[in-house]
Write a protein that holds these residues in place. Structure first.
Motif, PDB file in Angstrom:
ATOM      1  N   ASP A   7      10.354 -21.728   6.490  1.00  0.00           N
ATOM      2  CA  ASP A   7       9.472 -21.319   7.593  1.00  0.00           C
ATOM      3  C   ASP A   7       9.267 -22.474   8.574  1.00  0.00           C
ATOM      4  N   ARG A   8       9.117 -23.683   8.032  1.00  0.00           N
ATOM      5  CA  ARG A   8       8.924 -24.855   8.899  1.00  0.00           C
ATOM      6  C   ARG A   8      10.152 -25.088   9.777  1.00  0.00           C
ATOM      7  N   LEU A   9      11.329 -25.021   9.186  1.00  0.00           N
ATOM      8  CA  LEU A   9      12.554 -25.240   9.953  1.00  0.00           C
ATOM      9  C   LEU A   9      12.794 -24.121  10.966  1.00  0.00           C
ATOM     10  N   THR A  10      12.424 -22.891  10.598  1.00  0.00           N
ATOM     11  CA  THR A  10      12.565 -21.767  11.525  1.00  0.00           C
ATOM     12  C   THR A  10      11.658 -21.944  12.734  1.00  0.00           C
ATOM     13  N   ARG A  11      10.426 -22.418  12.495  1.00  0.00           N
ATOM     14  CA  ARG A  11       9.506 -22.676  13.615  1.00  0.00           C
ATOM     15  C   ARG A  11      10.067 -23.750  14.541  1.00  0.00           C
ATOM     16  N   LEU A  12      10.616 -24.817  13.955  1.00  0.00           N
ATOM     17  CA  LEU A  12      11.205 -25.882  14.765  1.00  0.00           C
ATOM     18  C   LEU A  12      12.345 -25.350  15.615  1.00  0.00           C
ATOM     19  N   ARG A  13      13.187 -24.527  15.006  1.00  0.00           N
ATOM     20  CA  ARG A  13      14.338 -23.979  15.717  1.00  0.00           C
ATOM     21  C   ARG A  13      13.881 -23.106  16.883  1.00  0.00           C
ATOM     22  N   ARG A  14      12.878 -22.256  16.636  1.00  0.00           N
ATOM     23  CA  ARG A  14      12.399 -21.377  17.708  1.00  0.00           C
ATOM     24  C   ARG A  14      11.765 -22.159  18.848  1.00  0.00           C
ATOM     25  N   MET A  15      11.110 -23.271  18.509  1.00  0.00           N
ATOM     26  CA  MET A  15      10.471 -24.092  19.537  1.00  0.00           C
ATOM     27  C   MET A  15      11.495 -24.855  20.372  1.00  0.00           C
ATOM     28  N   LYS A  16      12.571 -25.302  19.732  1.00  0.00           N
ATOM     29  CA  LYS A  16      13.471 -26.246  20.381  1.00  0.00           C
ATOM     30  C   LYS A  16      14.768 -25.641  20.895  1.00  0.00           C
TER      31      LYS A  16
END
Length: 310
Positions: A208-217
């Motif tokens: 979930d943390r990596l998915t959030r980073l990907r969506r943000m960046k």
């Protein structure tokens, strides 16, 4: 090459005419939504079919190109001559103890989700990589500090003569965005990933943390080929491009992403030629300002311009 003869021969080889196509637009098979026609496209459903196709094209002297799920490739507007093998029908994933065995056409994201389901850690880095297992093996795909080499135990591939190969970790010689598979021109068919048990909530929290980073960046709202350039030694490609003021630069319908300078997005019916021209412009600008050569991570294949009579 007699295109119709090759088409008919391949229909006999795979024994299913619906999995052999001629003059099919490859834009339907790429993440950039660009690419011209394939002379003949075939979608094998077994390793034996792949071997037979390889042997046939080698014996007949027919050019052959392998296309996975088209996430890290730009197919030129003139299309691809000869035979294109699309491996997306080889997509099985199964469990063997703490090992996951995945065929090359499976999405690497699906392998990470399969690992989560079975309480196995090690594939979290792949939860946002849009490529296939075959692509991950071919280029040692990685993200967020992890890469395929960290978890890949062994692989199955086919060489240019159609021979099936069993490749252990040392045989694969995995490096930064390359492997023995890419260097030797093998076709990846299967990867076995060695993982470790972990509590599912912990695995999910990291994904979930990596998915959030990907969506943000990352510019997920537009078609793209993913990260365009390899990381140059001592630098980050996206930072160099950003520092050149190139974000938002557009050629035709393709633009350097305003969200992440390492991506190029198809914002308005862009063509492969638009992508390639923008890549060259970015490379030239970064070289002039920083004296750094940007090497493409995306694979550019096919012929330029319009398809000629053949």
């Amino acid at each position: 090459m007699n295109k119709m003869k090759v088409y008919q021969d391949l229909m006999r080889i795979v024994q299913d005419g619906g999995r052999v196509k001629h003059d099919d637009m490859l834009s339907a098979y790429t993440f950039t939504k660009t690419g011209g026609e394939a002379d003949v496209l075939v979608l094998p459903e077994s390793y034996a079919e792949v071997q037979r196709i390889v042997r046939y094209t080698a014996a007949e002297g027919i050019p052959m190109t392998v296309l996975g799920n088209g996430s890290n490739v730009i197919v030129r507007d003139g299309g691809i001559r000869g035979v294109v093998i699309n491996l997306t029908r080889l997509d099985a994933i199964h469990l063997d103890g703490h090992h996951i065995i995945a065929q090359s056409g499976a999405a690497i994201i699906d392998v990470s989700r399969f690992a989560l389901k079975h309480g196995l850690t090690g594939m979290e880095f792949a939860c946002g990589i849009p490529g296939s297992v075959g692509g991950a093996l071919y280029m040692n795909a990685g993200a967020y500090g992890g890469e395929t080499a960290d978890v890949l135990d062994h692989a199955v591939a086919v060489d240019s003569s159609g021979q099936l190969l069993q490749l252990n970790h040392s045989d694969l010689r995995l490096g930064y965005r390359n492997s023995a598979i890419s260097r030797n021109g093998y076709i990846a068919l299967e990867g076995t990933f060695a993982l470790t048990p972990r509590h599912m909530p912990e695995i999910k929290a990291e994904m979930d943390r990596l998915t959030r980073l990907r969506r943000m960046k990352q510019p997920l709202e537009f078609p793209s080929c993913g990260s365009v350039f390899k990381r140059p030694p001592g630098y980050f490609a996206g930072k160099l491009i950003q520092d050149c003021g190139l974000q938002g630069t557009r050629i035709g319908g393709v633009e350097v992403s305003r969200k992440h300078a390492g991506f190029m997005v198809n914002v308005d019916h862009g063509t492969a030629t638009d992508y390639i021209n923008l890549i060259r412009h970015v490379q030239k600008t970064v070289k002039a300002k920083f004296n750094v050569d940007l090497e493409t991570e995306v694979k550019i294949i096919g012929e330029s311009g319009e398809v000629q009579d053949r």
